[in-house]
Design a protein around this motif. Structure first.
Motif, mmCIF file in Angstrom:
data_model
loop_
_atom_site.group_PDB
_atom_site.id
_atom_site.type_symbol
_atom_site.label_atom_id
_atom_site.label_comp_id
_atom_site.label_asym_id
_atom_site.label_seq_id
_atom_site.Cartn_x
_atom_site.Cartn_y
_atom_site.Cartn_z
ATOM 1 N N ASP A 90 31.613 0.919 11.809
ATOM 2 C CA ASP A 90 31.068 1.137 12.278
ATOM 3 C C ASP A 90 31.780 -0.518 12.573
ATOM 4 O OD1 ASP A 90 29.853 0.541 15.532
ATOM 5 O OD2 ASP A 90 28.343 -0.481 14.351
ATOM 6 N N THR A 91 31.837 -1.130 13.880
ATOM 7 C CA THR A 91 32.731 -2.406 13.872
ATOM 8 C C THR A 91 31.208 -3.053 14.089
ATOM 9 O OG1 THR A 91 34.335 -1.652 15.990
ATOM 10 C CG2 THR A 91 33.116 -3.927 16.087
ATOM 11 N N ARG B 31 33.770 -9.169 17.640
ATOM 12 C CA ARG B 31 34.048 -7.292 17.478
ATOM 13 C C ARG B 31 35.196 -7.423 15.922
ATOM 14 N NH1 ARG B 31 29.583 -7.269 19.244
ATOM 15 N NH2 ARG B 31 28.306 -6.427 20.868
ATOM 16 N N GLY B 32 34.195 -7.166 15.287
ATOM 17 C CA GLY B 32 35.479 -7.509 13.850
ATOM 18 C C GLY B 32 35.506 -5.890 12.811
ATOM 19 N N ALA C 216 30.828 -11.924 9.752
ATOM 20 C CA ALA C 216 29.550 -12.171 10.788
ATOM 21 C C ALA C 216 29.379 -14.168 10.134
ATOM 22 C CB ALA C 216 28.593 -11.927 10.520
ATOM 23 N N LYS C 217 29.603 -14.666 9.811
ATOM 24 C CA LYS C 217 29.460 -16.465 9.006
ATOM 25 C C LYS C 217 30.415 -17.113 10.378
ATOM 26 C CE LYS C 217 28.601 -19.869 5.478
ATOM 27 N NZ LYS C 217 30.051 -20.800 5.591
ATOM 28 N N HIS C 218 32.192 -16.336 10.418
ATOM 29 C CA HIS C 218 33.030 -17.444 10.349
ATOM 30 C C HIS C 218 32.382 -17.546 12.309
ATOM 31 C CE1 HIS C 218 36.678 -18.479 11.757
ATOM 32 N NE2 HIS C 218 36.949 -18.827 10.484
ATOM 33 N N MET C 219 32.041 -15.776 12.285
ATOM 34 C CA MET C 219 32.159 -15.399 14.340
ATOM 35 C C MET C 219 30.852 -17.021 14.400
ATOM 36 S SD MET C 219 31.792 -11.010 14.886
ATOM 37 C CE MET C 219 32.480 -9.962 13.506
ATOM 38 N N GLN C 220 29.948 -17.097 13.935
ATOM 39 C CA GLN C 220 28.580 -17.642 14.878
ATOM 40 C C GLN C 220 29.539 -18.839 14.204
ATOM 41 O OE1 GLN C 220 25.468 -16.955 15.394
ATOM 42 N NE2 GLN C 220 25.327 -14.617 14.140
ATOM 43 N N ALA D 231 25.137 -7.956 13.060
ATOM 44 C CA ALA D 231 24.353 -6.456 14.026
ATOM 45 C C ALA D 231 24.267 -5.548 12.678
ATOM 46 C CB ALA D 231 25.323 -5.883 15.198
ATOM 47 N N SER D 232 23.064 -4.478 12.572
ATOM 48 C CA SER D 232 22.683 -3.827 11.811
ATOM 49 C C SER D 232 24.280 -2.740 12.129
ATOM 50 C CB SER D 232 21.447 -3.089 11.429
ATOM 51 O OG SER D 232 21.356 -2.412 12.838
#
Lengths: 205, 564
Positions: B322-323, B417-418, B457-461, B489-490
């Motif tokens: 999933d993305t 969205r990665g 995700a850490k980098h996104m935040q 996100a799960s």
């Protein structure tokens, strides 16, 4: 319940216009027809909500009617939460809410009565306006509320959110916050100059 | 199973009517094939059934979501992560949610119309960083089909010459909203690439479809057919050829085989009367969604394929992805008490940020793009929840009412969205005990994120926070910790399911060949997200469309040459 049956007809007409177009016919729609339908749709309130209470008891309903108007009173721009039929909206939503949310609402209203009885020996409805506001002053500002009132704070946060949901999603609420979108608007071309100026941005750079 | 000889045999049976199935039906009927399409849900056409312009107050629910409309009652998509009578299971310790759309057009009725081509690097990830696998095809193989999709369906955007975010055949993009100009300015200062969005929404008329009228409600389905969803843009023209037979309410269960291992058609449950039906076809194209197609293959067991159809490799259900997703809202004091104006624009962002960094210098291997939102949305259920978080706001009465007015539309939102890396830890299989209400064995999911995804995700935040701060804004929520998974996100929540029947040149490591044709069964194809070897930092729909068109052309060639 409705005294707006005339407006109801125009809304039905609009819905029919928007809903009854055959698949291939959509290509022949004119901007005029869309604009007209949109306007009609936005002129009237919802299908008359069923006013028969399904969730609140008579006592809870009386409490809610006082509470929502303390939260969103009538002022010079718009009417009050009860005028926007927020209690009816809440009752409708809660009747189909999860067990958890239902318990939260029943329990929160009971907490409010308990707190009033402790302080004033009368429940919320029977307390005076000044007394009610004393309690609300203590639970409506989470950052400075006393820790022993945390359950009241939690209830009031949710109740205020639901009141705002009901009020501002009403036609009265849309007008109040001057929301003017969700319409057929083929000539949209970005932000108007005064909105750009306010934010200090422009399309020229 | 017993065959009744006089029943009609179709050239092609397509299972599913979303991006892949719709595209296959369009391309194959235009090429003259006689096609039957099975769709589990009902007919639904946005031109007829959309609630596009219905104001929130026209419903007593005020737009609130429900089990079959988790994104709100006016949303165009019937489906969700939890469908009555259609369970799935997860292995112990796994958190995974599987979205299914159950309607004509599938999940093309549910998406942001963000239509990004994969770039050259996205087909050869393993060659670049050693992770996952390379695709058996490259950008040059699929580029002509991206071009065709752009021309047929329509997309707005801008040509930027970015190496791994390829240009396309774009209609002009709409102007940014004023808060988007602010975001762009902040991104310029931070050296984050920020360019016009790329959405499959018409800003000019195309192929008999009207241009966008900027009501901002693409997610409800478009009554003027001005954005892309499969029923209005692909299936309707396919029906107009007279070559397409559409069967709705048909829950596909298995692909049938003859004794030589050639697919003979599809068995399905007719929902209207619960009876089992069979449709005969010379070619079968599965496009039921990546995991649903895998489920059909796993349930199609025979003496030739005891572990499921075309599964001699054991790869069916493996390497699912999933993305990755993380999001953040920021309050922007400059946007308080804004001049009221119609800020709708087209549905979705008019700007976005394609991946702009070099992963070699970072602690995660693959990138992400950023989508933006904010401003004046139609006040609906959930309006400005948590008002007490805004500066000085809270309490009750007249001052509270003014708080709502002042702070309405004063927030912006960012969604990353990665790309996740396919791994042995993420797969689906048949649950050995559980069946759905049709008696069909259900999928059981196994899912585990790795540090590749958590660090991303850490980098996104951190990036979202830096943009909000650059705009002079404030974030109400604390930075998620490692224990919170950095707010990742799960699995399954971004609804970009890919993999499970991946392509490859090696039949022992892949299900499909480079033409999305099963290695084991020459007249079986997959045309949804299943063939994807990897994700990318791009939404998959445009690639599903291009790939399905390419696969359909291959089927047409093979049919002409007599091979199928």
């Amino acid at each position: 319940m409705s005294d707006d049956s005339n407006k109801g007809i125009s809304r039905r007409a609009a819905l029919k216009l928007l809903g009854a177009v055959p698949l291939t016919g959509a290509l022949h729609w004119t901007p005029d027809a869309f604009s007209r339908a949109t306007q009609m749709l936005q002129q009237d309130d919802a299908e008359a909500p069923d006013t028969k209470r399904k969730f609140f008891s008579a006592h809870e309903d009386a409490t809610v009617r006082i509470l929502v108007d303390l939260i969103i009173p009538r002022d010079d721009r718009s009417g009050s939460a009860t005028e926007a039929r927020v209690p009816e909206f809440m009752d409708y939503m809660l009747a189909e809410a999860s067990e958890r949310n239902r318990v939260e609402m029943h329990g929160g209203l009971a907490w409010l009565d308990t707190e009033c009885r402790k302080r004033f020996s009368s429940d919320f409805v029977k307390s005076t306006d000044t007394q009610r506001k004393q309690v609300l002053d203590d639970i409506s500002w989470p950052a400075r509320a006393r820790p022993e009132l945390s359950h009241g704070v939690q209830f009031f946060n949710s109740f205020r959110d639901l009141t705002a949901s009901g009020f501002f999603s009403s036609q009265m609420g849309w007008k109040d916050v001057r929301y003017i979108g969700n319409v057929f608007n083929p000539n949209w071309n970005g932000c108007p100059p005064e909105a750009l100026r306010q934010l200090g941005v422009s399309y020229d750079s | 199973m017993s065959q009744i000889p006089q029943r009609p045999e179709f050239d092609v049976c397509i299972v599913g009517s979303g991006a892949g199935g719709g595209m296959a039906a369009y391309a194959l009927t235009k090429a003259g094939a006689n096609v039957v399409m099975l769709e589990a849900g009902p007919e639904w056409y946005s031109t007829r059934d959309s609630k596009m312009l219905v104001p929130a107050y026209a419903s007593p629910r005020r737009g609130a979501g429900s089990r079959e409309k988790p994104f709100g009652e006016f949303d165009g998509c019937i489906g969700g992560w939890d469908i009555e009578g259609e369970p799935y299971t997860t292995a112990p310790g796994t958190k995974f949610d599987w979205w299914r759309a159950r309607m004509l057009g599938g999940r093309t009725n549910h998406w942001g119309r963000i239509s990004l081509r994969f770039g050259p690097d996205d087909f050869r990830g393993k060659s670049i960083d050693g992770l996952g696998d390379d695709w058996p095809i490259g950008y040059d193989d699929i580029k002509p089909y991206y071009d065709q999709v752009d021309r047929l369906i329509g997309i707005f955007g801008s040509n930027e010459g970015l190496r791994n975010a390829p240009d396309g055949i774009f209609q002009p993009a709409p102007r940014p909203r004023c808060y988007e100009l602010m975001i762009k300015e902040a991104c310029d200062n931070l050296k984050i690439t920020c360019i016009p969005g790329r959405l499959s929404i018409l800003t000019r008329p195309l192929n008999g479809r009207m241009a966008c009228h900027y009501c901002g409600q693409c997610g409800r389905g478009c009554q003027t057919n001005s954005n892309f969803s499969s029923p209005g843009v692909l299936i309707k023209p396919a029906l107009d050829t007279g070559k397409l037979t559409l069967v709705t309410g048909a829950m596909a269960r298995e692909v049938t085989l003859d004794k030589n291992g050639i697919a003979t058609g599809v068995t399905y449950l007719r929902k209207s009367d619960g009876t089992e039906q069979h449709v005969r076809a010379r070619v079968v194209v599965l496009a039921a969604s990546a995991f649903e197609s895998a489920r059909i293959m796993l349930n199609s067991k025979s003496s030739l394929f005891p572990h499921g159809l075309a599964n001699s490799s054991g790869i069916v259900g493996k390497y699912i992805t999933d993305t990755t997703g993380a999001g953040l809202n920021g309050f922007i004091p400059k946007m308080v008490s804004r001049v009221p104006h119609n800020e709708d624009g087209s549905g979705g962002n008019h700007i976005y940020m394609p991946w702009w960094m070099d992963n070699k210098k970072l602690d995660f291997p693959r990138g992400y793009h950023i989508e933006v939102g904010g401003g004046f949305d139609p006040p609906s259920y959930g309006f400005m929840g948590g008002i007490q978080r805004y500066p000085g706001a809270g309490g009750y009465g007249k001052s509270l009412k003014d708080d709502y007015r002042r702070y309405f539309g004063a927030s912006v939102g960012f969604a990353g969205r990665g790309e996740m890396i396919p791994s042995d830890d993420c797969y689906c299989e048949l649950d050995p005990k559980v069946v759905d209400k049709f008696g069909i064995p259900v999928l059981r999911f196994h899912w585990k994120w790795s540090d590749h995804e958590y660090n991303q995700a850490k980098h996104m935040q951190e990036t979202f926070r830096s943009i909000v701060h650059e705009m002079g804004g404030e974030v109400f929520s604390p930075m998620p910790t490692k224990e919170d998974g950095y707010g990742l996100a799960s699995g399954g929540s971004i609804i970009h399911e890919l993999g499970a029947t991946r392509m490859g040149n090696d039949p022992s490591k892949s299900v499909l060949n480079r033409n999305c044709q099963a290695h084991d069964v020459k007249n079986l194809f997959v045309a949804d997200g299943g063939p994807f070897v990897s994700q990318a930092d791009k939404n998959p729909t445009w690639t599903i469309l291009a790939l399905a068109w390419r696969t359909s052309d291959y089927i047409t060639q093979q049919r002409k040459g007599g091979a199928l």
